[in-house]
Design an enzyme around this catalytic site. Structure first.
Site, mmCIF file in Angstrom:
data_model
loop_
_atom_site.group_PDB
_atom_site.id
_atom_site.type_symbol
_atom_site.label_atom_id
_atom_site.label_comp_id
_atom_site.label_asym_id
_atom_site.label_seq_id
_atom_site.Cartn_x
_atom_site.Cartn_y
_atom_site.Cartn_z
ATOM 1 N N HIS A 134 14.038 -30.608 -23.108
ATOM 2 C CA HIS A 134 13.696 -30.767 -24.528
ATOM 3 C C HIS A 134 12.622 -31.816 -24.820
ATOM 4 C CE1 HIS A 134 16.638 -34.136 -24.645
ATOM 5 N NE2 HIS A 134 15.940 -34.548 -25.688
ATOM 6 N N ASP A 135 12.390 -32.753 -23.907
ATOM 7 C CA ASP A 135 11.377 -33.785 -24.177
ATOM 8 C C ASP A 135 10.096 -33.625 -23.343
ATOM 9 O OD1 ASP A 135 12.498 -35.301 -26.252
ATOM 10 O OD2 ASP A 135 13.742 -36.462 -24.875
ATOM 11 N N HIS A 169 18.647 -39.043 -19.776
ATOM 12 C CA HIS A 169 18.826 -38.647 -21.181
ATOM 13 C C HIS A 169 18.954 -37.122 -21.367
ATOM 14 C CE1 HIS A 169 18.172 -38.117 -25.440
ATOM 15 N NE2 HIS A 169 17.015 -37.536 -25.198
ATOM 16 N N GLU A 175 6.945 -33.062 -25.745
ATOM 17 C CA GLU A 175 6.700 -34.245 -26.582
ATOM 18 C C GLU A 175 6.289 -35.474 -25.759
ATOM 19 O OE1 GLU A 175 9.746 -34.789 -29.587
ATOM 20 O OE2 GLU A 175 9.601 -36.943 -29.291
ATOM 21 N N ASP A 176 6.958 -35.712 -24.652
ATOM 22 C CA ASP A 176 6.753 -36.973 -23.914
ATOM 23 C C ASP A 176 5.863 -36.845 -22.679
ATOM 24 O OD1 ASP A 176 8.316 -38.423 -25.647
ATOM 25 O OD2 ASP A 176 10.150 -38.153 -24.496
ATOM 26 N N ASP A 228 21.024 -34.291 -28.943
ATOM 27 C CA ASP A 228 19.989 -35.312 -28.716
ATOM 28 C C ASP A 228 20.277 -36.549 -29.564
ATOM 29 O OD1 ASP A 228 17.515 -36.345 -27.762
ATOM 30 O OD2 ASP A 228 16.465 -35.590 -29.530
HETATM 31 ZN ZN ZN Z 1 15.675 -36.486 -26.493
#
Ligand code: ZN
Length: 193
Positions: free
Chosen positions: A66-67, A40, A70-71, A127
């Protein structure tokens, strides 16, 4: 556009791919293909460099990363230490606060979108292209048609203030949204609902 990639750029880019691949190592995408999650962020950065070839290397690295806050629970400080402040700030800008309930996080994305930096808007836009595209190519397991349509509507609202940063990405987003709605209409006709 003549693009000369320096060794420094390649090093930075591959360092970010390496960092993100390790951070996401235990994660899979939500579709039946169970793709490795890293596919992704790679797609997101590819979309940016295809549509906006003059994009700075920091933005492409931030797209790869980018994640990870957050993840994966990576921190701004970690990205700062491994990369630089610019990259760390862009990643932080596009990271949801996971302490908030899901609906609140989604509302926040719409609310915050106009305040994002132009670099973060590029990442946000790409995204959403990748995520809405996945609704058709690798639909998250358990999602029904109305959820997919709701996701598309929400993504359109998040993307609206980000469109000014790239005509090419905006066009791609519009094409994907059209495909999702056409598919939805076709399904509705087939099933009579
Ligand atoms: Zn994403």
């Amino acid at each position: 556009y003549v693009f000369t990639m320096t060794v420094r750029t390649m090093q930075l880019l591959l360092k970010s791919v390496d960092f993100a691949a390790r951070a996401h190592r235990d994660q899979r995408r939500k579709g039946p293909a169970r793709e490795p999650y890293i596919n992704h962020p790679i797609e997101v950065s590819r979309l940016i460099v295809e549509c906006e070839p003059a994009t700075a290397e920091d933005v492409l690295c931030a797209a790869i990363l980018h994640d990870v806050i957050e993840d994966c629970g990576a921190t701004h400080g970690e990205i700062l230490a491994c990369f630089n402040e610019n990259i760390a700030n862009i990643v932080l800008e596009v990271s949801d606060d996971k302490a908030l309930p899901r609906d609140e996080r989604k509302a926040m994305q719409i609310q915050m979108a106009p305040k994002l930096s132009n670099d973060a808007k590029l990442v946000r836009l790409a995204d959403k292209i990748a995520n809405v595209g996945a609704m058709l190519t690798d639909t998250p397991i358990g999602w029904d048609r109305s959820q997919i349509l709701q996701y598309a509507d929400w993504a359109e609202n998040v993307v609206a203030p980000c469109r000014s940063v790239s005509q090419g990405l905006s066009d791609r987003f519009d094409a994907i949204i059209r495909d999702v709605r056409a598919w939805h209409a076709g399904e509705a006709e087939r099933t009579g609902s």
